[in-house]
Scaffold this motif. Structure first.
Motif, PDB file in Angstrom:
ATOM      1  N   LEU A   1     -72.867  26.898 -20.452  1.00  0.00           N
ATOM      2  CA  LEU A   1     -73.571  27.698 -21.451  1.00  0.00           C
ATOM      3  C   LEU A   1     -72.632  28.130 -22.565  1.00  0.00           C
ATOM      4  CD1 LEU A   1     -75.790  29.907 -19.101  1.00  0.00           C
ATOM      5  CD2 LEU A   1     -76.375  27.748 -20.213  1.00  0.00           C
ATOM      6  N   THR A   2     -71.427  28.568 -22.198  1.00  0.00           N
ATOM      7  CA  THR A   2     -70.381  28.924 -23.160  1.00  0.00           C
ATOM      8  C   THR A   2     -69.076  28.325 -22.673  1.00  0.00           C
ATOM      9  OG1 THR A   2     -69.809  31.000 -22.047  1.00  0.00           O
ATOM     10  CG2 THR A   2     -71.596  31.084 -23.670  1.00  0.00           C
ATOM     11  N   ASN A   3     -67.971  28.713 -23.311  1.00  0.00           N
ATOM     12  CA  ASN A   3     -66.668  28.200 -22.891  1.00  0.00           C
ATOM     13  C   ASN A   3     -66.239  28.750 -21.544  1.00  0.00           C
ATOM     14  OD1 ASN A   3     -66.513  26.750 -25.215  1.00  0.00           O
ATOM     15  ND2 ASN A   3     -65.047  28.101 -26.241  1.00  0.00           N
ATOM     16  N   ASN A   4     -66.898  29.815 -21.045  1.00  0.00           N
ATOM     17  CA  ASN A   4     -66.473  30.441 -19.797  1.00  0.00           C
ATOM     18  C   ASN A   4     -67.632  30.712 -18.838  1.00  0.00           C
ATOM     19  OD1 ASN A   4     -64.457  31.766 -22.086  1.00  0.00           O
ATOM     20  ND2 ASN A   4     -63.420  31.200 -20.200  1.00  0.00           N
ATOM     21  N   VAL A   5     -68.854  30.355 -19.176  1.00  0.00           N
ATOM     22  CA  VAL A   5     -69.999  30.588 -18.297  1.00  0.00           C
ATOM     23  C   VAL A   5     -70.595  29.244 -17.903  1.00  0.00           C
ATOM     24  CG1 VAL A   5     -72.260  31.659 -18.057  1.00  0.00           C
ATOM     25  CG2 VAL A   5     -70.473  32.818 -19.352  1.00  0.00           C
ATOM     26  N   LEU A   6     -70.673  29.026 -16.589  1.00  0.00           N
ATOM     27  CA  LEU A   6     -71.205  27.786 -16.024  1.00  0.00           C
ATOM     28  C   LEU A   6     -72.515  28.103 -15.304  1.00  0.00           C
ATOM     29  CD1 LEU A   6     -70.980  24.786 -15.158  1.00  0.00           C
ATOM     30  CD2 LEU A   6     -69.625  25.562 -13.204  1.00  0.00           C
TER      31      LEU A   6
ATOM     32  N   GLY B   1     -64.825  23.399 -25.895  1.00  0.00           N
ATOM     33  CA  GLY B   1     -65.625  23.196 -24.692  1.00  0.00           C
ATOM     34  C   GLY B   1     -65.080  22.151 -23.761  1.00  0.00           C
ATOM     35  N   THR B   2     -63.864  21.686 -24.016  1.00  0.00           N
ATOM     36  CA  THR B   2     -63.291  20.642 -23.155  1.00  0.00           C
ATOM     37  C   THR B   2     -63.037  21.168 -21.754  1.00  0.00           C
ATOM     38  OG1 THR B   2     -62.254  19.660 -25.103  1.00  0.00           O
ATOM     39  CG2 THR B   2     -61.434  18.975 -22.955  1.00  0.00           C
ATOM     40  N   LEU B   3     -62.525  22.391 -21.655  1.00  0.00           N
ATOM     41  CA  LEU B   3     -62.244  22.959 -20.333  1.00  0.00           C
ATOM     42  C   LEU B   3     -63.521  23.138 -19.527  1.00  0.00           C
ATOM     43  CD1 LEU B   3     -59.585  25.637 -21.384  1.00  0.00           C
ATOM     44  CD2 LEU B   3     -59.186  23.382 -20.395  1.00  0.00           C
ATOM     45  N   MET B   4     -64.604  23.580 -20.164  1.00  0.00           N
ATOM     46  CA  MET B   4     -65.857  23.764 -19.439  1.00  0.00           C
ATOM     47  C   MET B   4     -66.454  22.425 -19.014  1.00  0.00           C
ATOM     48  SD  MET B   4     -68.045  25.590 -18.009  1.00  0.00           S
ATOM     49  CE  MET B   4     -67.351  27.177 -18.479  1.00  0.00           C
ATOM     50  N   ARG B   5     -66.347  21.414 -19.862  1.00  0.00           N
ATOM     51  CA  ARG B   5     -66.836  20.087 -19.461  1.00  0.00           C
ATOM     52  C   ARG B   5     -66.058  19.555 -18.270  1.00  0.00           C
ATOM     53  NH1 ARG B   5     -67.347  19.382 -25.157  1.00  0.00           N
ATOM     54  NH2 ARG B   5     -65.305  18.368 -25.286  1.00  0.00           N
ATOM     55  N   THR B   6     -64.764  19.889 -18.203  1.00  0.00           N
ATOM     56  CA  THR B   6     -63.970  19.498 -17.035  1.00  0.00           C
ATOM     57  C   THR B   6     -64.473  20.205 -15.782  1.00  0.00           C
ATOM     58  OG1 THR B   6     -62.046  19.152 -18.446  1.00  0.00           O
ATOM     59  CG2 THR B   6     -61.645  19.413 -16.091  1.00  0.00           C
ATOM     60  N   ASP B   7     -64.803  21.493 -15.907  1.00  0.00           N
ATOM     61  CA  ASP B   7     -65.315  22.229 -14.754  1.00  0.00           C
ATOM     62  C   ASP B   7     -66.651  21.659 -14.285  1.00  0.00           C
ATOM     63  OD1 ASP B   7     -63.106  23.882 -14.895  1.00  0.00           O
ATOM     64  OD2 ASP B   7     -64.113  25.351 -16.176  1.00  0.00           O
ATOM     65  N   VAL B   8     -67.533  21.282 -15.225  1.00  0.00           N
ATOM     66  CA  VAL B   8     -68.817  20.685 -14.852  1.00  0.00           C
ATOM     67  C   VAL B   8     -68.602  19.368 -14.122  1.00  0.00           C
ATOM     68  CG1 VAL B   8     -70.946  19.687 -15.761  1.00  0.00           C
ATOM     69  CG2 VAL B   8     -70.082  21.833 -16.704  1.00  0.00           C
ATOM     70  N   ALA B   9     -67.635  18.571 -14.589  1.00  0.00           N
ATOM     71  CA  ALA B   9     -67.344  17.296 -13.925  1.00  0.00           C
ATOM     72  C   ALA B   9     -66.801  17.517 -12.526  1.00  0.00           C
ATOM     73  CB  ALA B   9     -66.366  16.490 -14.768  1.00  0.00           C
TER      74      ALA B   9
ATOM     75  N   PRO C   1     -53.253  35.598 -10.123  1.00  0.00           N
ATOM     76  CA  PRO C   1     -54.156  36.703  -9.761  1.00  0.00           C
ATOM     77  C   PRO C   1     -55.227  36.959 -10.806  1.00  0.00           C
ATOM     78  CG  PRO C   1     -51.905  37.301  -9.298  1.00  0.00           C
ATOM     79  CD  PRO C   1     -51.849  36.035 -10.069  1.00  0.00           C
ATOM     80  N   LYS C   2     -54.939  36.772 -12.081  1.00  0.00           N
ATOM     81  CA  LYS C   2     -55.946  36.976 -13.125  1.00  0.00           C
ATOM     82  C   LYS C   2     -57.082  35.973 -12.989  1.00  0.00           C
ATOM     83  CE  LYS C   2     -52.713  38.898 -16.522  1.00  0.00           C
ATOM     84  NZ  LYS C   2     -52.164  38.726 -17.886  1.00  0.00           N
ATOM     85  N   VAL C   3     -56.718  34.724 -12.722  1.00  0.00           N
ATOM     86  CA  VAL C   3     -57.747  33.690 -12.554  1.00  0.00           C
ATOM     87  C   VAL C   3     -58.579  33.950 -11.305  1.00  0.00           C
ATOM     88  CG1 VAL C   3     -58.132  31.232 -12.172  1.00  0.00           C
ATOM     89  CG2 VAL C   3     -56.426  31.979 -13.822  1.00  0.00           C
ATOM     90  N   ALA C   4     -57.916  34.332 -10.214  1.00  0.00           N
ATOM     91  CA  ALA C   4     -58.623  34.570  -8.956  1.00  0.00           C
ATOM     92  C   ALA C   4     -59.559  35.766  -9.061  1.00  0.00           C
ATOM     93  CB  ALA C   4     -57.621  34.778  -7.827  1.00  0.00           C
ATOM     94  N   ALA C   5     -59.129  36.802  -9.793  1.00  0.00           N
ATOM     95  CA  ALA C   5     -59.960  37.993  -9.910  1.00  0.00           C
ATOM     96  C   ALA C   5     -61.092  37.802 -10.919  1.00  0.00           C
ATOM     97  CB  ALA C   5     -59.092  39.197 -10.316  1.00  0.00           C
ATOM     98  N   GLY C   6     -60.881  37.011 -11.954  1.00  0.00           N
ATOM     99  CA  GLY C   6     -61.891  36.854 -13.005  1.00  0.00           C
ATOM    100  C   GLY C   6     -62.957  35.837 -12.705  1.00  0.00           C
TER     101      GLY C   6
ATOM    102  N   VAL D   1     -66.007  31.570 -15.372  1.00  0.00           N
ATOM    103  CA  VAL D   1     -64.798  30.798 -15.098  1.00  0.00           C
ATOM    104  C   VAL D   1     -63.723  31.238 -16.079  1.00  0.00           C
ATOM    105  CG1 VAL D   1     -63.815  28.500 -14.854  1.00  0.00           C
ATOM    106  CG2 VAL D   1     -66.228  28.876 -14.323  1.00  0.00           C
ATOM    107  N   VAL D   2     -62.594  31.707 -15.555  1.00  0.00           N
ATOM    108  CA  VAL D   2     -61.459  32.122 -16.375  1.00  0.00           C
ATOM    109  C   VAL D   2     -60.460  30.977 -16.424  1.00  0.00           C
ATOM    110  CG1 VAL D   2     -59.582  33.785 -16.657  1.00  0.00           C
ATOM    111  CG2 VAL D   2     -61.807  34.528 -15.773  1.00  0.00           C
ATOM    112  N   HIS D   3     -60.130  30.549 -17.622  1.00  0.00           N
ATOM    113  CA  HIS D   3     -59.180  29.448 -17.803  1.00  0.00           C
ATOM    114  C   HIS D   3     -57.817  30.007 -18.189  1.00  0.00           C
ATOM    115  CE1 HIS D   3     -63.160  27.488 -18.808  1.00  0.00           C
ATOM    116  NE2 HIS D   3     -62.717  26.764 -17.799  1.00  0.00           N
TER     117      HIS D   3
END
Length: 516
Positions: free
Chosen positions: A111-116, A70-78, A220-225, A59-61
């Motif tokens: 798992l990390t700030n960018n891996v779900l 890790g706040t952004l990743m916790r948001t993605d998990v929610a 485009p960076k978010v969509a590609a990453g 997940v690219v933020h």
């Protein structure tokens, strides 16, 4: 110390007694632990865990930074565990399952700030993999569309602000042209203010254009990453590992439940298990103890130990002639065997007989063929110089009026943890009302780690040290014999049967010690 002071000094929960009670109930908590172990194994065999698929999503933020906790990743998990994502995944699977029920079959973990990491359960391996793929695609689609919508909204807001600045710049240009047309009548201060405002608006318009372009470039960076970096796959499962895990969990839960139940029941039932408690509640000292008789091995050692205790009891009741009773409370077989051993010990020095009043036992069979005569209660009167041992019980339902016939004095054989405090008090009170002194208590099946003192130091009239110092008075026949049968004996209080307090001496002072 009075009874009130003793009650105040006693703790609310005696930890030593609690530990001993729990240890004595080891069959209970070991059985429950074994039951939990078996149930855990049965669960692993008959209710195996369903197939589980796992996938990892990068997940690219847009607003990611090294300082993010890790706040952004916790948001993605929610967001992953919402009915919206579940509904989109069910549409891809063409499933009619309710989104609320589907949410229980999968979960996300950062798992990390960018891996779900996504974990999904299914009825079969193919279903679990398909569900993981559908949920991953739905989450990525929703995440990209959400970021595109946010970028588009930001770009639109910037362009709207640029258009407003351009409209205002047009009016400023018109005002400048109109002021310059006045030639000599033009106001220099007004022109200077208009020129300054035009430069400011021109700078804002240029800034808004740049920020709007950057907002459009970020999507485009978010969509590609944002993509699946680890395709859905089935987690390998080991039956032995699952069996060991479930059985271990069941064993631990059963053990904890058994220990808790044993602790609660030991407090609620209030059954004394320490020598100190038994001595206090019965008002007599513990003069001997016997372990629980073995079922298979070491029977000879148990017999030798019982015979040694029987010799001790004979010396404790050592007066020529008279009768003594052996009363059972929870150890019927040991009481009968002790009585036979005592009678054999006494038969070596004179005439000895047994009075059988112990239910569910056969003293005649235990005594066998020999010099010991086994009588029923009230058969023959006590002959001169004869030692008679009455064997009875003080279990609930005892006929208290018959205890006087069994013996003038008594020895209690008590099994630890058998009777509660109330019944021990009842036994002591009934014997005291009938003026039957308790020579001592034989504790059966004590805890091996019980090192409490079971001696009453203020009971000089029944303690062994007191009996050795002065002879006990002989019983006085209060009633005449009828038809050759003896009537119950009662001791006269003036002969010393009442409780004799221990004589207390003042402590030796330092002056007296020096004089000595």
């Amino acid at each position: 110390m009075t009874s009130a002071e003793k009650a105040k000094s006693e703790p609310l929960i005696d930890l030593q007694r609690l530990v001993v009670s729990v240890r004595r109930r080891r069959r209970l908590w070991m059985s429950m632990a074994l039951l939990g172990l078996i149930l855990g194994g049965l669960v692993a065999v008959f209710l195996p865990s369903p197939p589980t698929a796992v996938a990892q999503i990068l997940v690219v933020h847009p607003d990611d930074s090294p300082t993010d906790s890790g706040t952004l990743m916790r948001t993605d998990v929610a967001v992953l565990q919402t009915t919206k994502t579940a509904t989109e995944a069910l549409k891809k699977l063409n499933s009619t399952q309710a989104p609320e029920e589907f949410l229980k079959d999968y979960e996300g973990l950062g798992l990390t700030n960018n891996v779900l990491q996504l974990t999904v359960k299914g009825k079969t391996d193919e279903e679990a993999v398909a569900r993981a793929q559908a949920i991953s695609d739905s989450f990525i689609t929703e995440y990209i569309s959400r970021n595109q919508a946010a970028a588009a909204a930001e770009q639109k807001a910037l362009l709207d602000q640029r258009n407003q600045a351009q409209n205002e710049l047009g009016s400023i240009e018109s005002a400048i042209v109109a002021e310059e047309a006045k030639n000599r009548n033009a106001n220099p201060a007004q022109l200077e203010r208009l020129y300054s405002r035009r430069a400011e608006l021109t700078s804002k318009i240029s800034d808004y254009d740049g920020r709007a372009q950057e907002a459009g470039i970020g999507t485009p960076k978010v969509a590609a990453g944002t993509q699946i970096v680890d395709a859905p796959r089935i987690l390998p499962q080991s039956f032995l590992k699952t069996l060991a895990t479930d059985a271990g969990i069941g064993f631990a839960l059963g053990l904890l439940a058994g220990l808790g139940l044993a602790a609660v029941t030991s407090v609620v039932k209030d059954r004394p298990v320490l020598r100190r408690e038994i001595s206090q509640h019965l008002g007599a000292s513990v003069i001997a103890q016997l372990p629980k008789p073995p079922r298979f091995l070491r029977r000879s050692r148990a017999v030798t130990r019982r015979q040694r205790v029987a010799a001790t009891l004979v010396r404790a009741a050592g007066q020529e002639g008279g009768s003594v009773s052996l009363l059972d409370l929870g150890a019927r077989q040991i009481t009968a065997a002790l009585a036979v051993d005592m009678a054999r010990e006494l038969a070596e020095k004179g005439t000895a007989s047994l009075v059988d009043d112990l239910p569910k036992t056969n003293l005649r069979e235990l005594a066998g063929q020999g010099p010991i005569q086994v009588l029923d209660r009230g058969d023959t009167p006590l002959a001169a110089g004869e030692r008679r041992i009455g064997v009875g019980s003080v279990e609930p339902g005892t006929s208290w009026t018959d205890l006087e016939v069994l013996g003038d004095e008594t020895i209690l054989v008590v099994r630890t943890g058998h009777a509660n405090t109330e019944w021990l008090h009842t036994v002591a009170r009934q014997l005291a009302d009938r003026h039957i002194p308790i020579i001592g208590v034989v504790v059966v099946d004590p805890d091996p780690r019980d090192h409490t003192d079971g001696t009453l130091w203020d009971g000089l009239h029944t303690a062994l040290r007191g009996r050795a110092a002065r002879p006990m008075p002989k019983p006085v026949e209060m009633f005449p014999k009828k038809n050759g049968y003896p009537t119950p004996y009662k001791r006269a209080k003036e002969l010393g049967n009442a409780d004799q307090p221990t004589k207390r001496f003042a402590p030796v002072s330092s002056d007296n010690a020096e004089a000595l």
